[in-house]
Design an enzyme around this catalytic site. Structure first.
Site, PDB file in Angstrom:
ATOM      1  N   GLU A  89      -3.505 -11.376   3.609  1.00 23.13           N
ATOM      2  CA  GLU A  89      -4.416 -11.236   4.751  1.00 23.13           C
ATOM      3  C   GLU A  89      -5.395 -12.328   4.532  1.00 23.13           C
ATOM      4  O   GLU A  89      -5.447 -13.047   5.638  1.00 23.13           O
ATOM      5  CB  GLU A  89      -5.248 -10.097   4.685  1.00 23.13           C
ATOM      6  CG  GLU A  89      -4.709  -8.877   5.224  1.00 23.13           C
ATOM      7  CD  GLU A  89      -3.774  -8.186   4.200  1.00 23.13           C
ATOM      8  OE1 GLU A  89      -3.472  -6.776   4.743  1.00 23.13           O
ATOM      9  OE2 GLU A  89      -3.448  -8.483   3.046  1.00 23.13           O
ATOM     10  N   GLU A 126       0.925  -1.121   0.190  1.00 23.77           N
ATOM     11  CA  GLU A 126       0.154  -0.122   0.049  1.00 23.77           C
ATOM     12  C   GLU A 126       0.941   1.189  -0.087  1.00 23.77           C
ATOM     13  O   GLU A 126       0.589   2.249  -0.640  1.00 23.77           O
ATOM     14  CB  GLU A 126      -1.065  -0.135   1.225  1.00 23.77           C
ATOM     15  CG  GLU A 126      -1.900   1.153   1.073  1.00 23.77           C
ATOM     16  CD  GLU A 126      -2.954   1.107   2.284  1.00 23.77           C
ATOM     17  OE1 GLU A 126      -3.808   1.736   1.957  1.00 23.77           O
ATOM     18  OE2 GLU A 126      -2.959   0.307   3.098  1.00 23.77           O
TER      19      GLU A 126
END
Length: 257
Positions: free
Chosen positions: A131, A111
């Site tokens: 994740e 990110e």
């Protein structure tokens, strides 16, 4: 700067390096403090026209937040010194930012890279959103950026499976601007910095501001909005220098004024 971040000025270029290799250059709260201080100083210094974010050599560019350093961020800022907008207030960097990435570009580190305006990647870079494979899901900032910066089905495939995107594919999909050999990464970042430095610094900042602000608007609104940095650039010395250089068929000499 505190331990874990290196910061230096090199002419009109600011160089920011993540230096926490034992933790895959993951970002601790102290590193976030140092990053915010770096972004703030970069934007406040009229002599800095472009910034380069890199990381110390090793397996990873960045593995996101350094959970071994503690997870309580006290609401001080978002991850990446505020750039990501995840975990706290977002910092909107006005200065153009180049990210030079290598190795694993994981989760919050992925990110952070997507927060840059230009990304150059070593050919060993691998981008992924792990994740779901770990059975966790928290702040969704990386998901929202991935579906905006990659083709929809490519992004969704990564999000839903946790599979890695190698640098070559990232280049094909337009996630990164250039893929180079690992030994050429710094030189590639410098080439992109030189390209940005060839433009008038205030004009470059104004262009970045308008492009990013306009993304959040319908096209008709973006087209009719007045952008203060663009208006402020009119009549400056650099704007007049650009006109004179074009008329004189010579390279302009920018002063940042």
């Amino acid at each position: 700067m505190s331990s874990g971040i290196e910061f230096a000025k090199d002419g009109h270029v600011a160089r920011v390096k993540l230096n926490n290799p034992k933790a895959l250059n993951a970002i601790s709260p102290e590193m976030d403090d140092a990053l915010l201080a770096a972004w703030t100083e970069i934007d406040a210094d009229p002599g800095i026209w472009v910034a380069v974010l890199s990381a110390s050599p090793g397996k990873a560019f960045c593995a996101g937040a350094d959970v071994s350093a503690g997870t309580d961020r006290d609401g001080r800022m978002a991850l990446g010194g505020g750039l990501t907008g995840v975990g706290g207030p977002q910092y909107h960097l006005r200065t153009p930012l180049i990210a030079a990435v290598h190795g694993y570009v994981i989760g919050g580190g992925f990110e952070l890279a997507m927060c840059a305006d230009v990304i150059v990647a070593a050919d060993d870079a691998q981008f992924f959103i792990p994740e779901v494979k770990a059975g966790i899901i928290g702040e969704a900032g990386i998901i929202h950026r991935a579906v905006r910066q990659l083709p929809h089905h490519v992004a969704m495939g990564m999000i839903l499976t946790g599979e890695r995107l190698p640098a070559a594919k990232a280049g094909q999909y337009g996630l990164v601007n250039e893929v180079v050999g690992a030994g050429e990464l710094d030189a590639a970042a410098d080439r992109w910095a030189a390209k940005i430095l060839a433009g008038a610094p205030a004009a470059v900042r104004a262009a970045k501001d308008a492009a990013l602000r306009g993304l959040g608007m319908p096209l008709d609104q973006a087209l009719t909005t007045r952008y203060e940095p663009i208006e402020a650039y009119a009549g400056t010395k650099d704007q007049l220098e650009g006109v004179a250089a074009f008329a004189g068929k010579r390279k302009p000499v920018w002063t940042g004024r």
